[in-house]
Design a protein around this motif. Structure first.
Motif, short mmCIF file in Angstrom:
data_model
loop_
_atom_site.label_atom_id
_atom_site.label_comp_id
_atom_site.label_asym_id
_atom_site.label_seq_id
_atom_site.Cartn_x
_atom_site.Cartn_y
_atom_site.Cartn_z
N ALA A 183 0.83 -1.21 0.00
CA ALA A 183 0.00 0.00 0.00
C ALA A 183 0.86 1.26 0.00
N VAL A 184 1.95 1.25 0.75
CA VAL A 184 2.85 2.40 0.78
C VAL A 184 3.49 2.60 -0.60
N ALA A 185 3.93 1.50 -1.22
CA ALA A 185 4.55 1.59 -2.54
C ALA A 185 3.55 2.12 -3.57
N VAL A 186 2.32 1.64 -3.52
CA VAL A 186 1.30 2.09 -4.46
C VAL A 186 0.99 3.57 -4.22
N PHE A 187 0.90 3.98 -2.96
CA PHE A 187 0.63 5.37 -2.64
C PHE A 187 1.73 6.29 -3.17
N VAL B 218 0.43 9.05 -6.14
CA VAL B 218 0.26 10.49 -5.88
C VAL B 218 0.87 11.34 -7.01
N PRO B 219 2.15 11.15 -7.36
CA PRO B 219 2.67 11.96 -8.47
C PRO B 219 2.02 11.59 -9.81
N HIS B 220 1.65 10.32 -9.96
CA HIS B 220 1.00 9.90 -11.20
C HIS B 220 -0.33 10.62 -11.38
N ASN B 221 -1.13 10.69 -10.34
CA ASN B 221 -2.43 11.35 -10.44
C ASN B 221 -2.28 12.87 -10.58
N LEU B 222 -1.30 13.45 -9.92
CA LEU B 222 -1.05 14.88 -10.11
C LEU B 222 -0.67 15.19 -11.55
N ALA B 223 0.17 14.34 -12.13
CA ALA B 223 0.56 14.54 -13.53
C ALA B 223 -0.64 14.36 -14.46
N ASP B 224 -1.47 13.35 -14.19
CA ASP B 224 -2.68 13.14 -14.99
C ASP B 224 -3.60 14.35 -14.91
N PHE B 225 -3.76 14.89 -13.71
CA PHE B 225 -4.61 16.06 -13.53
C PHE B 225 -4.06 17.25 -14.31
N LEU C 285 -13.46 15.10 -11.67
CA LEU C 285 -14.41 14.00 -11.83
C LEU C 285 -13.78 12.83 -12.57
N ALA C 286 -12.97 13.10 -13.56
CA ALA C 286 -12.27 12.03 -14.29
C ALA C 286 -11.31 11.29 -13.35
N GLN C 287 -10.57 12.03 -12.55
CA GLN C 287 -9.66 11.41 -11.59
C GLN C 287 -10.42 10.62 -10.53
N PHE C 288 -11.57 11.14 -10.11
CA PHE C 288 -12.39 10.44 -9.12
C PHE C 288 -12.90 9.12 -9.70
N GLY C 289 -13.28 9.13 -10.97
CA GLY C 289 -13.77 7.91 -11.61
C GLY C 289 -12.72 6.82 -11.64
N THR C 290 -11.48 7.18 -11.92
CA THR C 290 -10.43 6.17 -11.92
C THR C 290 -10.13 5.69 -10.50
N SER C 291 -10.28 6.56 -9.51
CA SER C 291 -10.07 6.16 -8.12
C SER C 291 -11.13 5.18 -7.66
N VAL C 292 -12.35 5.39 -8.08
CA VAL C 292 -13.43 4.46 -7.73
C VAL C 292 -13.14 3.09 -8.34
#
Length: 83
Positions: free
Chosen positions: A14-18, A22-29, A44-51
């Motif tokens: 979980a730590v490795a995935v986190f 975090v930087p992956h999602n910031l870059a996507d955003f 909303l797009a980022q939330f959809g992938t998180s779900v």
């Protein structure tokens, strides 16, 4: 992630995935904003992938795990890394 929690090695995974996500999602955003999406639509797009990730984790927890499941999950990670 769900499978590793079922096997007892979930915290380090979980730590490795986190740390990866975090930087992956910031870059996507940032890319979504740069390509013309509004902040609301990008969130909303980022939330959809998180779900989707949460659903996948719950699915992983519901499947009986064993050595073959670890091989399957590891193979999936190798496939994504090589693609």
């Amino acid at each position: 992630l769900g499978v590793t929690f079922a096997q007892g090695s979930g915290i380090p995974t979980a730590v490795a995935v986190f740390v990866h996500e975090v930087p992956h999602n910031l870059a996507d955003f940032a890319l979504l904003l740069q390509n013309g999406l509004s902040k609301r639509t990008a969130l909303l797009a980022q939330f959809g992938t998180s779900v989707g990730a949460i659903v996948g984790c719950l699915l992983g927890l519901s499947i009986p795990s064993g050595p073959r499941m670890h091989a399957f999950v590891g193979g999936g990670f190798i496939y994504v890394a090589a693609a």
